[in-house]
Motif scaffolding. Structure first.
Motif, short mmCIF file in Angstrom:
data_model
loop_
_atom_site.label_atom_id
_atom_site.label_comp_id
_atom_site.label_asym_id
_atom_site.label_seq_id
_atom_site.Cartn_x
_atom_site.Cartn_y
_atom_site.Cartn_z
N GLU A 15 0.85 -1.19 0.00
CA GLU A 15 0.00 0.00 0.00
C GLU A 15 0.88 1.24 0.00
O GLU A 15 1.93 1.27 0.65
N ILE A 16 0.44 2.26 -0.75
CA ILE A 16 1.13 3.55 -0.78
C ILE A 16 0.16 4.59 -0.24
O ILE A 16 -0.96 4.74 -0.74
N VAL A 17 0.61 5.31 0.81
CA VAL A 17 -0.26 6.24 1.53
C VAL A 17 0.29 7.65 1.38
O VAL A 17 1.47 7.91 1.63
N ASP A 18 -0.58 8.57 0.94
CA ASP A 18 -0.24 9.98 0.83
C ASP A 18 -0.31 10.61 2.22
O ASP A 18 -1.37 10.63 2.84
N VAL A 19 0.83 11.11 2.72
CA VAL A 19 0.87 11.74 4.04
C VAL A 19 1.28 13.20 3.94
O VAL A 19 1.82 13.78 4.88
N SER A 20 1.02 13.81 2.77
CA SER A 20 1.33 15.24 2.63
C SER A 20 0.54 16.06 3.64
O SER A 20 1.01 17.10 4.12
N ASP A 21 -0.68 15.62 3.97
CA ASP A 21 -1.43 16.15 5.10
C ASP A 21 -1.39 15.08 6.18
O ASP A 21 -2.15 14.11 6.14
N GLN A 22 -0.49 15.24 7.14
CA GLN A 22 -0.26 14.16 8.10
C GLN A 22 -1.41 13.95 9.06
O GLN A 22 -1.48 12.91 9.73
N SER A 23 -2.30 14.89 9.13
CA SER A 23 -3.49 14.70 9.96
C SER A 23 -4.57 13.91 9.22
O SER A 23 -5.54 13.47 9.84
N LEU A 24 -4.39 13.74 7.89
CA LEU A 24 -5.40 13.04 7.10
C LEU A 24 -4.73 12.17 6.05
O LEU A 24 -4.79 12.45 4.85
N SER A 71 -1.27 -6.21 -5.23
CA SER A 71 -1.61 -7.45 -4.52
C SER A 71 -0.42 -8.40 -4.42
O SER A 71 -0.51 -9.44 -3.76
N THR A 72 0.72 -8.06 -5.04
CA THR A 72 1.91 -8.90 -4.95
C THR A 72 2.43 -8.93 -3.52
O THR A 72 2.59 -7.88 -2.88
N LYS A 73 2.72 -10.10 -3.01
CA LYS A 73 3.17 -10.24 -1.64
C LYS A 73 4.46 -9.45 -1.39
O LYS A 73 5.41 -9.54 -2.17
#
Length: 575
Positions: free
Chosen positions: A316-325, A333-335
């Motif tokens: 998973e790749i998560v956008d944390v440019s707004d660290q509160s959201l 799906s590749t392990k």
């Protein structure tokens, strides 16, 4: 153990115990309740007389000042008496007329001479002048006993309390903190009440209780410095905890970028939480936001994104440019079991069909990660360590059954090809983490001892106890390109010979230093000659097997540590 190490250990334990008791936050915030600092004494009657004794050896003609604990000016002054009877030398008395109604007191002894410096119960031919001072902290109830001493042991405790007060310890927590510190200094219950605490600290007598000390050499050095009037500066606050944030669950992974710590914790075996913590002020870490997902097995970060390895559930790749959201923007799906990021290239390791695999993943478009190349690294194996420098990656591979390790180097210069070259077999070691800098490889490793082998449908189960641990170094240029028989004997084992601690899965390096983590400390060493820079004592945690849930990173002489039973702990190291 140095005084600074004792204070570091006491600080950690007090953080673990007193923060919990206070409901979180800074030490000593408390709830205003009575924490048992002792009965008030001193009705002001001139007929009430109190007595103590000053002992480095036998200390005579010294000036004694008695203070209400929070007062700047003394309320009483006395002088230690001379006597040819050493049991009487050093006694002093003061009357209740100068004692204000209080629960906690500080007593300081200065000047005079020591007439039995070696504590052999024979008066010295030439007394030793006392150029410095030493102190004790006592409750009113303890002063009432008439059996208390002011000594080098009480002075260590008093200085530890002073240090903790500077970091927020409230007065109503002082007595319970002394009770925590006492077992770090004494190994005997001097008053035979079933517990080692502050009541034993004030009974310690250097003439009769030498065997009660955990570290006699520490006390001897303190006495010498007090006699010489040397300002004791080894409490330099380096290598000390400066901040902590309690987090729920099993806290086990951490990355730090700029002023943000990304910490992974989990409450069960199927889910995890990623916490974004502002560490711009190390003394006051602040939780900004969190993200919940499947069980996280590893993570990497850049300026705007966090890359999460979720094992069977992929990437998973998560956008944390707004660290509160934080928001998920891409996935695969590749392990993926563990990963590391270099520019827009992500190296992802996994085990598929009992075989270790390494993948090159293009994440230049975070919304659509693309697996470009893969390489298999042998059946029945997993990747225990992964480190990247430029276009070269170094891997440690562990065989499930033999628990032996191999080192591979991977050429990443071709975007569509991973070329893995076998370097060395570490027949007697199980590598738990690896780090590469220039042409030098550092790795933490355990020496496996096999207890039994039970046949099964999977081919066998080996039960292993790991009883020796160390950090080793190898020169990449000197490694064999064909199978060798490296056993570590020609390399430096950085653990002390008498240490029972384990290196539990984390090492870190910078330009000049090598950091290794054991269950209750970080060892800081010069990366080139391995000389010890400092040992930072930390709260003890549960000991686990290779790859146990411990992680840390060091940036600009600050260590950020994910302690599984506590949360985020921030430690200032010596520059």
């Amino acid at each position: 153990m140095k005084v600074s190490e004792l204070i570091s250990r006491a600080s950690c334990i007090c953080l673990a115990l007193l923060i919990t008791a206070c409901g979180g936050g800074v030490i000593g915030t408390g709830d205003g309740s009575d924490s048992g600092t002792g009965d008030d004494i001193g009705t002001g009657s001139s007929f009430v007389e109190y007595q103590g004794q000053a002992l480095l050896g036998a200390v005579v003609e010294s000036t004694v000042h008695v203070y209400d604990f929070s007062a700047v000016e003394p309320s009483c002054t006395a002088t230690t008496q001379s006597s040819t009877n050493l049991s009487q030398a050093g006694l002093f008395t003061f009357t209740g007329a100068c004692i204000r109604n209080a629960s906690l007191f500080k007593v300081t002894v200065s000047g005079g001479v020591n007439i039995d410096t070696d504590n052999d119960l024979v008066i010295d031919e030439v007394p030793t002048p006392i150029e410095g001072s030493f102190s004790a902290i006592l409750t009113g109830a303890q002063i009432d006993t008439l059996a208390w001493k002011v000594s080098a042991v009480t002075d260590i405790v008093a200085r530890t309390i002073r240090y903790l007060q500077e970091r927020g310890l409230a007065e109503d927590r002082v007595v319970e903190t002394i009770d925590v510190i006492a077992p770090l200094i004494l190994k005997e219950d001097l008053n035979a009440d079933g517990v080692i605490n502050g009541d034993d600290i004030i009974l310690w007598n250097p003439q009769t209780h030498g065997s009660a000390l955990k570290d006699p050499a520490l006390i001897d050095s303190i006495i010498q410095e007090i006699e010489a009037g040397v300002e004791i500066n080894d409490i330099d606050m380096s290598g000390q905890i400066i901040g902590q944030l309690l987090l729920s669950g099993n806290v086990r992974l951490i990355k730090v970028l700029d002023d943000t710590a990304y910490v992974v914790s989990s409450d069960d075996s199927s889910s995890a939480t990623l916490s974004m913590i502002d560490v711009s002020d190390g003394s006051n870490p602040n939780l900004m936001g969190s993200y919940s997902t499947q069980l996280i097995t590893d993570l990497s970060v850049d300026e705007s994104f966090v890359y999460l390895a979720l094992g069977e559930h992929g990437l998973e790749i998560v956008d944390v440019s707004d660290q509160s959201l934080p928001v998920q923007v891409g996935s695969s799906s590749t392990k993926v079991d563990r990963l590391t990021l270099s520019s827009d290239v992500l190296l992802a390791a996994s085990v598929d069909s009992e075989q270790a695999l390494l993948h090159r993943v293009d994440v230049s478009n975070p919304e659509a990660p693309e697996f470009l190349a893969s390489v298999a690294l042998g059946s029945g194996t997993y990747i225990s360590g992964l480190s990247v420098v430029g276009d070269q990656a170094l891997l440690s591979i562990v065989h499930w059954q033999t628990v032996q390790s191999r080192i591979h180097v991977v050429d990443m210069s071709n975007p569509n090809l991973l070329d893995a070259s076998y370097l060395e077999t570490l027949y007697s070691l199980t590598v738990s983490d690896i780090s590469i800098s220039d042409t030098t490889v550092h790795f933490s490793a355990l020496d496996p001892h096999y207890l039994n082998f039970e046949p099964s449908s999977d081919g066998g189960v080996i039960t292993v106890i790991f009883d020796e641990a160390g950090v080793y170094t190898l020169d990449l240029d000197a490694l064999n390109t064909t199978p060798g028989a490296f056993d570590g004997s020609e390399n430096l084992n950085l653990m002390d010979a008498d240490s029972n601690a384990f290196v539990t899965g984390s090492i870190d390096t910078d330009i000049n230093r090598l950091y290794s983590y054991a269950p209750d400390k970080i060892d800081v060493r010069n990366r080139f000659d391995f000389s010890i820079v400092e040992n930072v004592i930390l709260p003890e945690i549960k000991q686990g097997p290779v790859g146990s849930d411990v992680d840390f990173v060091v940036i600009n002489n600050i260590a950020y540590i994910a302690l599984q039973q506590y949360g985020l702990v921030i430690v200032q190291l010596t520059p």
